[in-house]
Design a protein around this motif. Structure first.
Motif, PDB file in Angstrom:
ATOM      1  N   ARG A 149       0.959  -1.633  -0.067  1.00 42.46           N
ATOM      2  CA  ARG A 149       0.187  -0.064   0.025  1.00 42.46           C
ATOM      3  C   ARG A 149       0.787   1.180   0.097  1.00 42.46           C
ATOM      4  O   ARG A 149       0.795   2.904  -0.072  1.00 42.46           O
ATOM      5  N   GLU A 153       3.518   0.189   4.630  1.00 45.47           N
ATOM      6  CA  GLU A 153       2.953  -0.984   4.835  1.00 45.47           C
ATOM      7  C   GLU A 153       3.967  -1.919   4.181  1.00 45.47           C
ATOM      8  O   GLU A 153       4.830  -2.853   5.397  1.00 45.47           O
ATOM      9  N   SER A 280       6.078   5.325  -1.747  1.00 43.91           N
ATOM     10  CA  SER A 280       5.002   5.356  -1.558  1.00 43.91           C
ATOM     11  C   SER A 280       4.632   6.074  -3.074  1.00 43.91           C
ATOM     12  O   SER A 280       4.748   7.007  -3.245  1.00 43.91           O
ATOM     13  N   THR A 288      -2.477   7.222  -4.762  1.00 43.39           N
ATOM     14  CA  THR A 288      -2.481   6.690  -2.889  1.00 43.39           C
ATOM     15  C   THR A 288      -2.696   5.027  -3.266  1.00 43.39           C
ATOM     16  O   THR A 288      -3.518   4.545  -4.053  1.00 43.39           O
ATOM     17  N   GLY A 289      -2.847   4.157  -2.219  1.00 42.20           N
ATOM     18  CA  GLY A 289      -2.956   2.998  -1.238  1.00 42.20           C
ATOM     19  C   GLY A 289      -1.975   2.184  -3.279  1.00 42.20           C
ATOM     20  O   GLY A 289      -1.804   1.039  -2.498  1.00 42.20           O
ATOM     21  N   ILE A 290      -1.083   2.518  -3.472  1.00 43.04           N
ATOM     22  CA  ILE A 290      -0.045   1.625  -4.225  1.00 43.04           C
ATOM     23  C   ILE A 290       0.952   2.164  -3.629  1.00 43.04           C
ATOM     24  O   ILE A 290       1.744   3.161  -3.765  1.00 43.04           O
ATOM     25  N   GLU A 331       2.118 -11.364  -1.732  1.00 38.73           N
ATOM     26  CA  GLU A 331       1.140 -10.594  -2.099  1.00 38.73           C
ATOM     27  C   GLU A 331      -0.156 -10.905  -1.958  1.00 38.73           C
ATOM     28  O   GLU A 331      -0.905 -11.521  -3.511  1.00 38.73           O
ATOM     29  N   HIS A 336      -3.562  -3.932  -5.844  1.00 36.46           N
ATOM     30  CA  HIS A 336      -3.949  -2.586  -6.135  1.00 36.46           C
ATOM     31  C   HIS A 336      -3.990  -2.317  -7.714  1.00 36.46           C
ATOM     32  O   HIS A 336      -3.084  -1.928  -8.343  1.00 36.46           O
ATOM     33  N   GLY A 339      -3.839   0.856  -9.570  1.00 35.72           N
ATOM     34  CA  GLY A 339      -3.077   1.655  -8.480  1.00 35.72           C
ATOM     35  C   GLY A 339      -1.144   1.225  -9.551  1.00 35.72           C
ATOM     36  O   GLY A 339      -1.049   2.599  -9.340  1.00 35.72           O
TER      37      GLY A 339
END
Ligand code: PLP
Length: 470
Positions: A149, A153, A280, A288-290, A331, A336, A339
């Motif tokens: 993420r 993470e 990030s 976001t989120g990847i 994983e 994502h 992403g």
């Protein structure tokens, strides 16, 4: 609560067209050559062979980056937006925004398990994203890249897999005082669990990592050193390559937090000698989120899974489960996918510029901003390490940081105020909070001038800023 009308967030129609060539590399993920509003029904499947990052970057100017960022053309509180909160998150080029639309409009499918064309295409695009990240970081190959993420993470993954397996009572984890909380707290939790020791590495008065203290703290007990390649609050860029080489002499592993580094200068994880490297996407013009974790192949091979589920197994029975090879065993579940598509578009966008020129431009802008801000009455810049990214953390005499940020916001200028998730670093300067302006390649000296002018007006208001937010 009413849900805002998202159509009001549409970028103004008068967004200038870019002169930067299309570097999206993915057919169906439009760049300049494609219509601005892609016809999703006719969008083409992903061509992973075309996804390699550009080899011949084009010349850089901040304008050539700005024209690609629709949000920079909106207004806030009646003023053109001046986005100086890039260390928190960066704004997104239209290439990234359109890549997301094209994926969901024409290419959406789950990956890795499907027998149909679209599953295959989405899988190829996802794995092309992995190859692009490997290339971007100078990694040995795509198998060294784990999608996560984000930086937080990635660090927690290393703590929970490699850390749990390798740390025990009497072992040391060295962490410099300038680290972001996400490079402190996971190690603190791990130290508690394993009865290892978390050892802070002190800073010099100007905000560098004290290299003498670091050398003294290293020992045969040191199992891990976790350092940021650039500090989010002081901007400090420590000598990571030298620190890594020193740690390796004691047999310690080194995790490098690249969250603030990747957008500012080229990274080569093999040259650094890093065992782990985390970043990030959202701080790199991607969604976001990847994010991604790089692990050196020998280290990655030893890492056990940390989450179980689909995607990370080879076969499952109630008697026994066997796992997929790395990086897939780290994983679990559906990744994502969009992403990764957005990250790939962002990497293509950033690397379409001459990155050395980008770094030189940002360094020049930083020097300009330091001088201009330094002349504002009562303004004190925090941190003065010689090697720094364009992060300007400051206090203003007589104003609390939240008031400063709120005042600037009235002029359409976005800066951050607070502890910046780096409380020990601020405590080193006797502070609990500060304001922070953080620059990116699309910021200009005119925007710095607007920041300075607004701060001067606040000081000239004689504290009225506290009561009368305009
Ligand atoms: N490390 C550093 C140096 C950061 O600046 C940040 C975010 O500000 C992080 C880690 C955490 O990043 P994320 O919240 O994207 O996981």
């Amino acid at each position: 609560m009413t849900i805002p009308d998202v159509t009001s967030l549409r970028a103004p129609t008068a967004v200038p067209q870019t002169a930067v060539p299309d570097a999206s590399g993915i057919a169906g993920i439009p760049g300049d050559a494609a219509p601005r509003s892609p016809d999703l029904a006719t969008a083409q499947p992903v061509d992973p062979a075309a996804a390699a990052l550009p080899r011949q970057p084009v010349a850089f100017s901040p304008e050539s980056a700005r024209v690609d960022i629709p949000i920079l053309h909106r207004t806030v509180n009646g003023h053109p937006l001046v986005w100086l909160d890039n260390a928190a998150t960066t704004q997104k080029p239209r290439q990234v925004i359109e890549a997301l639309g094209a994926f969901y409009g024409a290419a959406n499918s789950n990956i890795h398990r499907g027998a149909h064309t679209m599953a295959r295409e989405a899988t190829e695009a996802y794995e092309a994203g992995r190859a692009a990240v490997a290339q971007f970081l100078g990694a040995e190959g795509p198998e060294s890249i784990v999608f996560v993420r984000g930086t937080t993470e990635a660090i927690n993954l290393v703590a929970q897999t490699w850390g749990r397996a390798n740390l025990g009572p009497g072992d040391d984890i060295l962490v410099p005082v300038l680290e972001h909380h996400s490079d402190i707290v996971p190690w603190q939790m791990l130290a508690k669990e394993t009865r290892a020791r978390l050892v802070p590495v002190p800073l010099t008065p100007d905000g560098q990592i004290d290299q003498d203290a670091y050398a003294d703290l290293l020992s045969s007990r040191t199992q891990l050193v976790a350092i940021s390649q650039a500090s989010n609050v002081l901007g400090t860029v420590p000598p990571v390559k030298e620190m890594t080489a020193l740690a390796h002499r004691y047999g310690a592993k080194v995790l490098v937090d690249g969250a603030q580094a990747v957008a500012h200068f080229p990274v080569d994880v093999q040259d650094l000698g890093a065992d782990f490297y985390a970043f990030s996407g959202h701080k790199l013009f991607a969604p976001t989120g990847i994010g991604a974790l790089y692990a050196r192949p020998e280290v990655l091979q030893e890492m056990a899974p940390w989450q179980g589920g689909g995607n990370m197994i080879e076969s499952v029975s109630f008697a026994e489960t066997t796992f997929a090879p790395a990086p897939h065993l780290l994983e679990a579940g559906t990744g994502h996918i969009s992403g990764v598509i957005g990250l790939l578009a962002a990497l293509n966008w950033l690397t379409s510029f001459d990155r050395e020129a980008v770094t030189a431009y940002e360094n020049g802008l930083m020097a300009y901003a330091q001088q201009a801000l330094g002349a504002v009455p009562g303004l004190e810049l925090i941190g003065a390490a010689p090697e720094r990214i364009a992060v300007l953390t400051f206090t203003l005499a007589g104003q609390d940081p939240a008031t400063v940020a709120a005042w600037l916001d009235q002029d359409g200028i976005a800066v951050r105020a607070g502890h910046h998730c780096a409380q020990p670093a601020l405590a080193h300067f006797g502070l609990e909070e500060a304001a922070r302006a953080s620059l990116a390649l699309y910021n200009t000296s005119e925007e710095v001038d607007q920041l300075v002018a607004s701060l001067r007006r606040l000081q000239e208001s004689g504290g009225e800023g506290q009561q009368t937010m305009r």
